[in-house]
Structure formats: C-alpha cells, structure tokens
Design a protein around this motif. Structure first.
Motif, mmCIF file in Angstrom:
data_model
loop_
_atom_site.group_PDB
_atom_site.id
_atom_site.type_symbol
_atom_site.label_atom_id
_atom_site.label_comp_id
_atom_site.label_asym_id
_atom_site.label_seq_id
_atom_site.Cartn_x
_atom_site.Cartn_y
_atom_site.Cartn_z
ATOM 1 N N MET A 1 0.838 -1.220 0.000
ATOM 2 C CA MET A 1 0.000 0.000 0.000
ATOM 3 C C MET A 1 0.857 1.247 0.000
ATOM 4 O O MET A 1 0.610 2.225 -0.705
ATOM 5 N N LYS A 2 1.901 1.200 0.806
ATOM 6 C CA LYS A 2 2.793 2.355 0.944
ATOM 7 C C LYS A 2 3.416 2.696 -0.402
ATOM 8 O O LYS A 2 3.446 3.866 -0.822
ATOM 9 N N ALA A 3 3.850 1.614 -1.095
ATOM 10 C CA ALA A 3 4.483 1.809 -2.395
ATOM 11 C C ALA A 3 3.490 2.457 -3.361
ATOM 12 O O ALA A 3 3.804 3.451 -4.041
ATOM 13 N N SER A 4 2.226 1.919 -3.413
ATOM 14 C CA SER A 4 1.200 2.470 -4.311
ATOM 15 C C SER A 4 0.948 3.940 -3.998
ATOM 16 O O SER A 4 0.875 4.797 -4.896
ATOM 17 N N LEU A 5 0.799 4.241 -2.729
ATOM 18 C CA LEU A 5 0.488 5.624 -2.330
ATOM 19 C C LEU A 5 1.636 6.573 -2.677
ATOM 20 O O LEU A 5 1.417 7.716 -3.106
ATOM 21 N N GLN A 6 2.856 6.063 -2.520
ATOM 22 C CA GLN A 6 4.023 6.908 -2.839
ATOM 23 C C GLN A 6 4.036 7.253 -4.328
ATOM 24 O O GLN A 6 4.237 8.404 -4.717
ATOM 25 N N ILE A 7 3.770 6.181 -5.133
ATOM 26 C CA ILE A 7 3.758 6.412 -6.589
ATOM 27 C C ILE A 7 2.666 7.417 -6.939
ATOM 28 O O ILE A 7 2.880 8.388 -7.672
ATOM 29 N N LEU A 8 1.469 7.145 -6.305
ATOM 30 C CA LEU A 8 0.333 8.050 -6.571
ATOM 31 C C LEU A 8 0.703 9.492 -6.236
ATOM 32 O O LEU A 8 0.483 10.437 -6.990
ATOM 33 N N TYR A 9 1.286 9.639 -5.076
ATOM 34 C CA TYR A 9 1.627 10.975 -4.603
ATOM 35 C C TYR A 9 2.628 11.643 -5.536
ATOM 36 O O TYR A 9 2.434 12.768 -6.016
ATOM 37 N N LYS A 10 3.676 10.826 -5.811
ATOM 38 C CA LYS A 10 4.765 11.388 -6.606
ATOM 39 C C LYS A 10 4.288 11.756 -8.007
ATOM 40 O O LYS A 10 4.424 12.898 -8.464
ATOM 41 N N GLN A 11 3.600 10.777 -8.639
ATOM 42 C CA GLN A 11 3.175 11.024 -10.019
ATOM 43 C C GLN A 11 2.062 12.060 -10.062
ATOM 44 O O GLN A 11 2.044 12.939 -10.929
ATOM 45 N N GLY A 12 1.130 11.959 -9.131
ATOM 46 C CA GLY A 12 0.005 12.903 -9.120
ATOM 47 C C GLY A 12 0.489 14.317 -8.886
ATOM 48 O O GLY A 12 0.074 15.276 -9.548
ATOM 49 N N TRP B 1 -6.310 10.214 -14.323
ATOM 50 C CA TRP B 1 -7.135 9.270 -13.543
ATOM 51 C C TRP B 1 -6.900 7.830 -13.969
ATOM 52 O O TRP B 1 -6.787 6.936 -13.134
ATOM 53 N N GLU B 2 -6.849 7.557 -15.350
ATOM 54 C CA GLU B 2 -6.701 6.194 -15.847
ATOM 55 C C GLU B 2 -5.420 5.563 -15.310
ATOM 56 O O GLU B 2 -5.365 4.361 -15.030
ATOM 57 N N LYS B 3 -4.392 6.428 -15.172
ATOM 58 C CA LYS B 3 -3.105 5.894 -14.681
ATOM 59 C C LYS B 3 -3.175 5.614 -13.170
ATOM 60 O O LYS B 3 -2.545 4.698 -12.652
ATOM 61 N N MET C 1 -3.353 1.779 -9.399
ATOM 62 C CA MET C 1 -2.666 1.957 -8.101
ATOM 63 C C MET C 1 -3.683 1.917 -6.958
ATOM 64 O O MET C 1 -3.466 1.284 -5.928
ATOM 65 N N ILE C 2 -4.770 2.639 -7.176
ATOM 66 C CA ILE C 2 -5.786 2.726 -6.115
ATOM 67 C C ILE C 2 -6.406 1.337 -5.894
ATOM 68 O O ILE C 2 -6.621 0.908 -4.756
ATOM 69 N N THR C 3 -6.663 0.610 -7.012
ATOM 70 C CA THR C 3 -7.237 -0.744 -6.898
ATOM 71 C C THR C 3 -6.303 -1.649 -6.088
ATOM 72 O O THR C 3 -6.722 -2.395 -5.203
ATOM 73 N N LEU C 4 -5.010 -1.554 -6.427
ATOM 74 C CA LEU C 4 -4.009 -2.374 -5.706
ATOM 75 C C LEU C 4 -4.019 -2.056 -4.210
ATOM 76 O O LEU C 4 -4.076 -2.965 -3.353
#
Ligand code: ADP
Length: 633
Positions: A427-438, A445-447, A451-454
């Motif tokens: 989860m931490k990894a997904s959130l980090q990617i989300l944060y960084k990329q977002g 959103w499609e990208k 991450m959110i599903t994972l």
C-alpha cells in the motif's frame, strides 16, 4: 553307754592281760582297721598300739611303748590335747567325737597333716572298778571329710555365683519340684524361704502367661526336653515384668533327667523397646502408606530396604525385598542413566538428592514425571537415604503446554507481523507512486486507477486479517452473535463462488448441486465459512486449478463439501487442523495465513449445531465439509 562300757570292760580285761605281756591276746585289736591305743596308769603310759595306729604315726613300737601321754603325743607331733585323756582317766567318763580334727606328723613324713577321726576314749577299769587307764578307738575319716568339704566348697561357690548374676536361677528334681532358688528370686518376689517361694511361684505368673507356661513345663517334664518361653512374673511391688525363661534338663548316662536347671532373665526393657519400635514402625508405615507420595528408604550400601504401598502399587512389585537397582527398571530408558548417575553422585557425597525422571505406572502402562527428593540419614553414623517421589505429571504437562503456547505465540507474532507488513508495504508503495506522479506529473485518472485498486486490495487483506483476529478474540470471550434468517443455501453458495472466481479466474470451480434446500442460519457467517474453505482450497492447490463443490441434503441435514487436488495434509498433523493458530508444519510456510480460518469456521458451525470435518491425503488433495441442520418448511 553302759553297754559300751561293759563291752569295753571286757576289752579292758583283754587289755589288762596284754599289760601282763600277753600281747597275742590283743591280736583282735592288732589287725583292726581302726586305730587302737591303750594307755595305763596315772602317767597314761602307752602299753598297746595296734598296727593301723602305728602306721599312722610312722614310728616303731620301741619309740613309744612305755612312754607317757605327753611324750607319745610329742613323738607323734600330734595336736591332740593330753587333757582330754587325763579327764577321762580322772572322771571315768568316756569322750567321743565325730570328725575330730587332729594335726600330726602323718606316717612320720615330717609334715604336719590335717586329719579327722571318729573317735572314742574309754576309761579302763581294774578288777576293783577303779580307773586304771584309757583306751582310744578311732577311725580315720579324713578322706570323707575332705570330700565333703570340697562338695560344700563347690556348693558355696555355685550359690555365690548364682546369687551374684543378674538372672534368676532355680533347680528342681526330676519330678519338677523346686529344690533351690537363687537370691534373685527371693529379692524379686519378696519371699524369704524356699517353701514360700515354691508356693507362690506359679501364682506370680501373669494370668495370660499361666496356661502357656504350664503347657510348656508339662511338655518339658514329659519329654525331658529343654524349653524356652517369654513370660511375665509379678514383682514384690505388684508390677509384672517380662522374662525370658530357659529350662534345661540335666541327664545321667542313661538319659534320665536327674535335675532341672532354670533361668529367668529380665527382658522387660528390651520387650518394651521392641513394642515401642513395633508401634512406631506401624505408625511410620501407616503414615507413609496413607499419602500419595512414593516413599523409599535405603541402607548405608544403597540397597532399598523399604518402600511404601503407593510405591508398590505404582511399580507392581509385591515381594518384600527390593533388589539393589530394581527401582531403575521402572524409569524411562531415556532418563535411567542420568537418574542413576545423580543418585550415585549424591549418595557417595552424602548430599541431598533432587532428581526428575519419568516413572512407569504399571497400572496404566504410562510413564509419569516424578520429582524424587531424598536426604541422607545420620544416626549418628550414616545409615542410608530416605526419599519421596512426587507425581508431577500434571505440572510437567502444564509446563510443556505453556512452553508450546509461548512458542506458538512467538510464531504467531512473527507470522502476523509478516502478514500485516506485506500489504502495508505494498500500500505504501502504491500511495508513494500516486503521490509522486500525481503531484509532480499531474497524473491522469486512468493511470492512477490501478494503483488505487491495488492499494484497496491490500486494505481488504488487512481488514480480513484484523477481522479474523477480532473474531478469534470474540470467540474466546464467548461472544459470537448469530443473526439467523431462512434462505436458500445454494444461492448464497453461488455468490461466494462468484467472488472467488473474480479473484482467481484461472480456477475451474465445479458446483455439483443436488438440492435447493432452505436453511435457517446466520447467512453472513455461513458465507464466511464458505469463503474460508474455498480460499483455502485455492491457496493450497497451486498448479491444480480445479475445485469441486458438492451440496446434498437429506431429511435432517444439508451437507456442503469443497474438494481440491492440492498439497493435502500429512496424517500426523490432521488431528490439530481445527486448533487455533495451527498451521501444517513445513508445507504451509510457503503460503500466507495465520492459522485462524478453520478455527473460526469450526466455531461458527458449532454455534449452528452443525458438524465440520475433512478427508485429506498428502499430495493428493483435501475435501473439507460441513453439515447444518435443515429448517422445517
Ligand atoms: P491458514 O490461514 O494458515 O490457511 P487455516 O486455519 O485456514 O489457516 O488453515 C490451517 C492450516 O490447515 C493451514 O495453514 C494449512 O496448513 C492447512 N490447510 C487448510 N486447508 C487446507 C487445504 N485445503 N489443503 C491443504 N492444507 C490445508
């Protein structure tokens, strides 16, 4: 006396004629076995001495014939008092004595000897009836007197000895009538003379000992046998004291009893001590046998001399004597050498023994843990060991269970941390990617969606884990709340299968349904059970993606089973499969899980008054099933 004097009167005449030098007429006296001496006139001059008397003096007739009383006695070195002769001469009264003691030079050997004579000194009368001399007739009784004296001395010595010893001695004739009691008897009974003692002796026996004593004595008298008996005699003060009485028969060469000799020894203190010892031993035995400890005792060599009844019951040993290392036979073979080593080390150093081993209870055939404590006995010399064994099986098992529990707890903590950490990391990894990329790349959103599903899936996993943990805590506290409704079981099952199929689309889940039965149950919880069985079937059958779900019903029960063809469960671990936190050792390490699913499932089914079970074969697969009571339509 007159008669004698008349007789001597005739002897007198003969002596008279002898003095008239007719010695031949004295032939009768001459060869008599006794001594005969005749003295005449106021000087009492020796006129006749027969051969026996002369032999006694060791003199010749020439030495003494014609000599007066003083000279003759002097020649003979005799202690005879001449006044005795003079008195007879003077008074005309004869003198007689038995065993008259005279010391003189016997047979002229030059030694003064003690001699004894039965003697008579008679006056000799002349024809006018006047005393004219004295005749001495004597018979040597020295040997007899000496023998008598010796006998008396012996008797005195025996009496002295008999009175000096602390035993009571008596003798009796062959008929059993008492002839002698030593001083000990008189002192003990207070009697003062033989007859009195004879009368009271049987009455002095304790009433309980009288009959055995009479029987024994009668038997001894009849058979002439020695006997021995313990009996109580009444003392002068009324106290009864124990005695050991021995009676021996003295027999002559023909084997007839000539005398009985008896002795009675005071054994009262010894008897009382024995009694006290017996009592204390009985108390000790009663005490040791009345408790659950296994008590044992050894002598100074280490040989077991006593074991209590509890010990015997445990080991099945019935005989009295226990062989040296017999106790080792019941010790578990794995503990035996160590136990013996501990015993020997402590024994040799006289130290306390503190040992723990498994001991066979022959009644059940089971080994049980024992704590054996023993200490050396000094009295004051070292006398061995006394020890007790306590059954500590329950404590040992409790300790073992605690140890296992602690091990399980550690194992659980490690698994739980791992299980919790994996989704969190993900989860931490997904959130980090989300944060960084977002933030940095203005992500679309499609990208972001995968991450959110994972992250969501990981949250679900976490929720499941936490739910299970909470569930277990609830079950432990007895807090399962059922919310029962009636529903068609197969509908609910199909929904569960659909959910699983979404997660593992590769799996072929076949439903073999034979019923549309309605059950009354907590639907959510039964679905929870189904979910666990299905997800386990998937989890533990990697590379075997086929699962068969069967549902059947009879009049009373609905039965649902889930079969997979996966790793299966080894036989030896099957008994524990529904235990809390249990996971099959080895194989399950490759799969995530906390060992709670089946425990919860079993509890839920139990709450519904149903049954749960499984069949499994290692490497072939498993079938888990449960049955629920059917509701009446
Ligand atoms: P877990 O979370 O470990 O799967 P469970 O209580 O569901 O906990 O299962 C307990 C253990 O039973 C598992 O760890 C696994 O070793 C074994 N097990 C359960 N289901 C199966 C199955 N279908 N096939 C093989 N082993 C199974």
């Amino acid at each position: 006396m007159n008669k004698e004097r008349i007789k001597l009167g005739s002897a007198n005449k003969m002596a008279d004629s002898a003095s008239d030098k007719d010695e031949k007429a004295m032939g009768l006296f001459m060869s008599a076995p006794g001594s005969v001496l005749i003295r005449r006139g106021p000087e009492l001059s020796l006129t006749f001495i027969n051969d026996t008397a002369l032999y006694q003096t060791g003199l010749t007739r020439a030495d003494i014939i014609g000599k007066n009383i003083d000279d003759t006695l002097k020649k003979m070195n005799s202690s005879f008092d001449p006044a005795l002769f003079r008195n007879v001469y003077k008074t005309g009264n004869p003198f007689s004595a038995r065993a008259f003691h005279i010391r003189h030079d016997l047979q002229g050997k030059g030694e003064i000897a003690d001699t004894w004579y039965d003697l008579v000194i008679e006056p000799i009368f002349d024809l006018e009836g006047r005393v004219d001399g004295v005749a001495t007739f004597s018979h040597d009784v020295t040997e007899l007197i000496k023998a008598n004296n010796e006998l008396l001395r012996k008797q005195n010595r025996f009496a002295l000895i008999a009175d000096a010893i602390p035993h009571k001695i008596w003798t009796s004739g062959p008929d059993g009538k008492a002839t002698y009691y030593n001083k000990g008897w008189y002192d003990y009974t207070g009697a003062s003379e033989l007859e009195q003692l004879r009368q009271l002796i049987w009455g002095a026996l304790h009433p309980d000992d009288l009959k055995p004593a009479m029987d024994t004595w009668e038997k001894a008298l009849k058979n002439g046998e020695d006997v021995e008996i313990e009996q109580r005699f009444k003392r002068f003060d009324g106290a009864y004291l124990w005695h050991l009485t021995r009676v021996c028969a003295c027999k002559d060469e023909t084997g007839s009893v000539t005398m009985w000799v008896g002795s009675s020894t005071n054994i009262h203190e010894q008897k009382c001590a024995e009694e006290a010892l017996r009592e204390s031993e009985a108390q000790f035995k009663a005490l040791t046998n009345s408790n659950s400890l296994l008590i044992w005792q050894t002598d100074e060599h280490g040989t077991t001399t006593f074991v209590n009844d509890t010990w015997r019951a445990y080991t099945g040993v019935e005989k009295d004597a226990i062989d040296k290392n017999e106790w080792l036979n019941n010790i578990h073979p794995d503990d035996r050498i160590h136990a013996l080593q501990q015993f020997n080390d402590a024994f040799n150093a006289r130290l306390l023994i503190h040992s723990k081993y498994r001991f066979l209870d022959v009644r059940t055939g089971q080994y049980r843990w024992m704590l054996d404590n023993a200490h050396p006995v000094f009295n004051p010399e070292f006398g061995g060991y006394i020890g007790s064994m306590t059954d500590i099986q329950e404590q040992e098992m409790a300790q073992l269970a605690t140890n296992l529990l602690m091990e399980k707890k550690d194992e659980f903590l490690s698994i739980a941390s791992h299980e919790l950490k994996t989704p969190i990391t993900s989860m931490k990894a997904s959130l980090q990617i989300l944060y960084k990329q977002g933030y940095m790349e203005n992500m679309h959103w499609e990208k972001a969606l995968p991450m959110i599903t994972l992250a969501n899936r990981q949250v679900n996993k976490l929720t499941h884990i936490v739910d299970d943990l909470l569930e277990v805590t609830g079950i432990q506290a007895g807090n399962i709340q059922l919310n029962k409704t009636s529903y068609v079981f197969i509908d609910s099952l199909k929904e569960c299968i659909q959910q699983i199929e979404q997660q593992v689309p590769d799996y072929d889940i076949v439903v073999d349904n034979g019923t549309d039965a309605v059950i009354t149950a907590d639907r959510v919880r039964i679905e929870q059970v189904l979910g666990k069985l299905l997800s386990n079937a998937v989890k533990y059958s990697p590379n075997k993606p086929k699962i068969i779900v069967r549902v059947i019903a009879d009049k009373k029960f609905l039965k649902c089973s889930v079969t997979d063809f996966g790793i299966g469960i080894p036989d030896d671990q099957q008994p524990f499969i529904f235990d809390r936190f249990f996971r099959v050792h080895g194989s399950s390490q490759n799969f995530a899980g906390l060992g709670l699913g089946l425990f919860i499932a079993a509890e839920v089914i139990k709450q519904h008054n149903g049954y749960i079970g499984f069949n499994s074969k290692e490497n072939e697969g498993s079938t888990f099933w449960f049955s629920l009571p059917l509701s009446t339509k």
